[in-house]
Scaffold this active site. Structure first.
Site, PDB file in Angstrom:
ATOM      1  N   GLU A   1       0.841  -1.190   0.000  1.00 47.44           N
ATOM      2  CA  GLU A   1       0.000   0.000   0.000  1.00 47.44           C
ATOM      3  C   GLU A   1       0.879   1.243   0.000  1.00 47.44           C
ATOM      4  OE1 GLU A   1      -2.725  -0.289   3.298  1.00 47.44           O
ATOM      5  OE2 GLU A   1      -3.750  -2.040   2.458  1.00 47.44           O
TER       6      GLU A   1
ATOM      7  N   HIS B   1      -8.160   0.879   1.900  1.00 49.55           N
ATOM      8  CA  HIS B   1      -7.948   0.575   3.324  1.00 49.55           C
ATOM      9  C   HIS B   1      -8.817   1.471   4.206  1.00 49.55           C
ATOM     10  CE1 HIS B   1      -4.770  -1.254   6.215  1.00 49.55           C
ATOM     11  NE2 HIS B   1      -5.951  -1.170   6.799  1.00 49.55           N
TER      12      HIS B   1
END
Length: 530
Positions: free
Chosen positions: A259, A279
Site C-alpha cells: 500500500e 484501506h
C-alpha cells in the site's frame, strides 16, 4: 510531562491529554531525522502508521516512557528495543472493531447488488437495469476465516440476513463457536462449500499467503471473496485471474499486500466484478475518535505507573521477582509457541508446572508468557502480558499453574502441557547456565535443542537411512540444515529428529518428507516470538 503527537489523530485524544495537565505538541510529517532531533524532550509519543519508531529514534529518546499507537498494528515500532529500554508500548485494539465489521458488511452488499457499477452507469447517462441483476444473501453460506473479534461480529450480522455461517478457526473451542451460531469446519470444506468467503485473520508467518491460487481453485464456481483484514493474507493476482476466468463471481478488497495500491501494481484495473477501497476498514469518525481517546488513556495510565490493559510489551514487575524470572521469559513464550503448533484442535487447558527455584517464587508472569506464546500466532488481536489471561478465559481455555517440589529427572525445569479434545502434548524446558534456553523433552521423547527459527520435528521408526533421506530432500530443495539432533523415545524402536533449518519449507517439500517410509509425523514449527 510532555507528549509528542507525530501523526494526524483525532483532536479528542489530544484534548483529553491536555485536560489532564499534559503538555502536548503536534508535529506531523517528521522523518526519522526530524524525530530524532526532537524526541529527547518528550515523556510520551503518540503515533499512527506514518511514524516509524526505529531503534535510532528510541536511542535518542532519553526521557521516553511510553509509545502509544492510535490503532492496532505496531509494526512501525521497534518493540524489542522499546522493551529493552523499559518503554511501554500501548495500542488501541478494539476501537475500530465495529468500523471494520460494518465496512465488511458494506463490501458484501456492494458486490452482491453491483452498487458501485450501477452508480457509475447512471452517472454516465445510461439505464441498464438488466446488467446489474444481483443475488439474495438469504439461504447462502458465508465462510468466515478467523472467527475472532471481527469475524464473530460478521457472523452475527450475516445471520440477521438469514445466511448460514460456517467458520475456519483451528483455535476456537467448539463451545464458543456454538455460542456464536457458527459451524466450525476445516479450511478445505469452507473453501468448497461457501458462497461467500471473508477473511479476518492476523498477518503472521502462517497466514501470509494462506489464500493463494491453490486455495482459490478449491472454491466453488460463482464464489464471492472479501478481504478487509490484512492484505498479504490473500494473493490478489491469483484472485484477479480467477475473476477474469469467471470462477470467482465477485470480490471486495480493502487491504493490499503493498500500500498504497498504485496503478502499476493493481491487477483489477478495468474489471467490473470487483469493488476495491483504499484501506477504509477503520475510517469512520467514531473509530478515529475511539482510537485517539483509547490510546490517550493508555498513555496516561502508563505515565502514571498504572497497569495498562492495552500494553503490547512486558508490564513492570517487582525487582526481586524480576531478577529471578527474567532469564526465563523467552523460553516460556517459545514453549507456548511450540505447544500450540503441537496441539491438534482447539486448546481446552494449558498447564504449567514449575520445579526448582521457580517453585519458590512468583511465576504468574511466566505463565502469562506461555499464554502469550500460545495465543499470539492464532489470533487477530495482539496478545500481551496484560491481556493474555483474559484472552484465554474468553476462549474457555483453562489455565493451571503447579508448583512442584519433586524435582524428578530435571532440576529447575518447566513443564507445559496443552490439552485438547484429541489428547495432550507436553514440553519440558530449562535454562543452561541461566541463559541458554533448551527443550529437553517433547511428550515421551528426550531431546536437546534450542527453540528458535524454523524447527522440523519428525518422530520416526528407528531404522537405517532416515537421516539420509530427510537430508537429501532438504538439500535438493536448497534448504540449509543449521542443526540436527536425534532423541530416543521411551518406547523401543522409535526416535525423534529435531532439525533446525534456516528457511521456511514449502508445502510440496513437506509432502515429500512426510511420504518417507517410517516417518510417523512431520511438523514444521516457527519458534520465533511474534
Amino acid at each position: 510531562m510532555k507528549i509528542l503527537v507525530s501523526d494526524d489523530v483525532s483532536v479528542k485524544g489530544v484534548e483529553l491529554l491536555r485536560e489532564h495537565g499534559y503538555e502536548v505538541d503536534v508535529k506531523t510529517n517528521l522523518d526519522e531525522t526530524g524525530l530524532i532531533e526532537c524526541i529527547g524532550e518528550y515523556d510520551g509519543l503518540v503515533t499512527r502508521s506514518m511514524t516509524h519508531v526505529t531503534a535510532k529514534v528510541i536511542d535518542a529518546a532519553k526521557k521516553l516512557k511510553v509509545v502509544g499507537r492510535a490503532g492496532v498494528g505496531v509494526d512501525s515500532i521497534d518493540l524489542r528495543t522499546a522493551t529493552s529500554r523499559g518503554i511501554i508500548v500501548v495500542n488501541a485494539p478494539t476501537a475500530n472493531t465495529v468500523a471494520a465489521t460494518e465496512h465488511t458488511c458494506a463490501m458484501i452488499m456492494a458486490i452482491t447488488r453491483h452498487i458501485p457499477q450501477a452508480y457509475n452507469s447512471l452517472m454516465a447517462g445510461e439505464w441498464h437495469r438488466e446488467k446489474f441483476t444481483g443475488i439474495q444473501l438469504k439461504n447462502k453460506t458465508i465462510g468466515i476465516i478467523g472467527v475472532g473479534r471481527i469475524g464473530s461480529r460478521i457472523a452475527k450480522r450475516m445471520q440477521a440476513m438469514e445466511m448460514r455461517t460456517i467458520g475456519y478457526d483451528p483455535y476456537i473451542p467448539e463451545e464458543r463457536a456454538k455460542q456464536l451460531g457458527v459451524e466450525l469446519v476445516d479450511l478445505d470444506t469452507l473453501l468448497q462449500t461457501s458462497d461467500y468467503i471473508t477473511m479476518h485473520t492476523p498477518l503472521t508467518k502462517e497466514t501470509r499467503g494462506m489464500i493463494g491460487a491453490e486455495e482459490i481453485a478449491k472454491m466453488k464456481d460463482g464464489v464471492r471473496v472479501i478481504n478487509v483484514s490484512r492484505g498479504a493474507v490473500l494473493d490478489i493476482y491469483a484472485l484477479a485471474e480467477a475473476l477474469k476466468k469467471g470462477h470467482v463471481a465477485g470480490a471486495a478488497i480493502d487491504v493490499f499486500p503493498k500500500e498504497p495500491l498504485t496503478k502499476d501494481i493493481n491487477p483489477f484495473i478495468g474489471m467490473d466484478n470487483v469493488v476495491i477501497t483504499p484501506h477504509l476498514g477503520a475510517s469512520t469518525v467514531e473509530a478515529q475518535i475511539g482510537v485517539s481517546v483509547d490510546v490517550a488513556e493508555g498513555v496516561m495510565a502508563a505515565l502514571n505507573g498504572e497497569p495498562v490493559a492495552t500494553a503490547v510489551n512486558m508490564a513492570p514487575v517487582p525487582q526481586n521477582v524480576y531478577n529471578v524470572i527474567h532469564p526465563y521469559f523467552e523460553l516460556m513464550e517459545r514453549m507456548g509457541i511450540l505447544g500450540v503448533y503441537l496441539s491438534e484442535g482447539p486448546m481446552n487447558e494449558i498447564q504449567v508446572e514449575y520445579t526448582g527455584e521457580l517453585a519458590e517464587t512468583e511465576t504468574r508472569l511466566l505463565t502469562t508468557a506461555v499464554l502469550k506464546g500460545a495465543l499470539n500466532p492464532i489470533l487477530q488481536d495482539s496478545v500481551n502480558f496484560v491481556n493474555a489471561p483474559e484472552v484465554a478465559k474468553s476462549r474457555h481455555i483453562s489455565v493451571k499453574e503447579i508448583k512442584s517440589h519433586d524435582k524428578g529427572y530435571f532440576l529447575d525445569a518447566v513443564t507445559v502441557r496443552i490439552k485438547t479434545a484429541k489428547g495432550e502434548h507436553s514440553l519440558v524446558g530449562m535454562l543452561f547456565n541461566k541463559s541458554e534456553a533448551k527443550i529437553v523433552q517433547i511428550d515421551e521423547y528426550r531431546v536437546d535443542f534450542t527453540p528458535e527459527g524454523y524447527l522440523l520435528l519428525a518422530p520416526h521408526i528407528d531404522q537405517p537411512n532416515m537421516i539420509g533421506q530427510i537430508s537429501t530432500i532438504l538439500g535438493q530443495a536448497h534448504i540449509n540444515i543449521a542443526g540436527m539432533q536425534v532423541g530416543r523415545m521411551t518406547k523401543t524402536g522409535t526416535n525423534i529428529m529435531a532439525i533446525a533449518v534456516q528457511d521456511d519449507i514449502p508445502n510440496d517439500i513437506m509432502l515429500k518428507l512426510r511420504s518417507i517410509n517410517g516417518i510417523l509425523d512431520m511438523k514444521l514449527i516457527h519458534c520465533d516470538i511474534h
